[in-house]
Design an enzyme around this catalytic site. Structure first.
Site, short mmCIF file in Angstrom:
data_model
loop_
_atom_site.label_atom_id
_atom_site.label_comp_id
_atom_site.label_asym_id
_atom_site.label_seq_id
_atom_site.Cartn_x
_atom_site.Cartn_y
_atom_site.Cartn_z
CD GLU A 116 -1.10 -2.16 1.76
OE1 GLU A 116 -0.94 -2.40 2.32
OE2 GLU A 116 -2.46 -3.30 1.23
CE1 TYR A 128 7.91 0.05 -3.63
CE2 TYR A 128 5.65 2.10 -3.45
CZ TYR A 128 7.21 0.66 -2.73
OH TYR A 128 7.06 0.81 -1.55
#
Ligand SMILES: CC(C)(COP(=O)(O)OP(=O)(O)OC[C@H]1O[C@@H](n2cnc3c(N)ncnc32)[C@H](O)[C@@H]1OP(=O)(O)O)[C@@H](O)C(=O)NCCC(=O)NCCS
Length: 168
Positions: A116, A128
């Site tokens: 998350e 990411y």
């Protein structure tokens, strides 16, 4: 300065599994990084749990400058906490930490890696994305202080972390 000259001046970084003795340094980085920092006992409890593990990036003699923590449950892994100290960001340490974490997750049987990230944390989302994660969901009001949604990101294991910089 040439890349070779810079390399001889830059201290070597070692990626290794986290030890209990690393936790003071980790907590200091954690407090400087996040509005809702994990406590020392939270890190210790995760390390003590059979499913939990962590990796650190260490610069000798400076000490730990980054870390990645999480766990594996069945064939899914969760990257629950990742940080690199501010003055050494942008040098591949975050990538190395996620790579090391993902490799151990794979050895432990994980086939997918979840995390998350705050909806406003664009730097981390781009980071990411470069490592091959896709956004697969959103959790409303997941964070407090400040209250904010989380984006859920997922990558298949093994990670495609060795893509050339020019790719994508
Ligand atoms: C997110 C974080 C861990 C990245 O660590 P890092 O060591 O700076 O990242 P790296 O140097 O390994 O970068 C890896 C890739 O991400 C990209 N990236 C890193 N920082 C970026 C930025 N500020 N903007 C855009 N892309 C970025 C790089 O371009 C790099 O890709 P490339 O090698 O293909 O060029 C670091 O910024 C951090 O600790 N942030 C604060 C804590 C945090 O947000 N943690 C994540 C919570 S979910």
């Amino acid at each position: 300065m040439s890349r070779a000259a810079r390399a001889t001046r830059e201290p070597a970084v070692e990626f290794r599994p986290c030890r209990e003795g690393d936790l003071d340094g980790i907590v200091a980085i954690e407090r400087a990084t996040f509005p809702e920092p994990w406590t020392r006992s939270q890190f210790a409890a995760l390390l003590a749990h059979p499913a939990g593990f962590g990796w650190v990036a260490e610069v000798v003699p400076r000490g730990v400058v980054g870390y990645a923590f999480g766990w594996v449950a069945a064939d899914e892994a969760e990257l629950a906490d990742l940080a690199v100290q501010g003055d050494v960001r942008g040098r591949g340490l975050g990538r190395g930490l996620v790579d090391a974490f993902a490799r151990e997750a794979g050895v432990r049987g994980a086939r997918r890696l979840y995390l998350e990230v705050r909806a406003s944390n664009i730097v981390a989302q781009q980071f990411y994305d470069r490592l091959g994660f896709d956004t697969v969901g959103r959790r409303a009001a997941y964070y407090r202080h400040p209250r904010e949604d989380a984006l859920v990101m997922r990558a298949e294991l093994p990670l495609a972390v060795d893509r050339p910089r020019t790719a994508g």
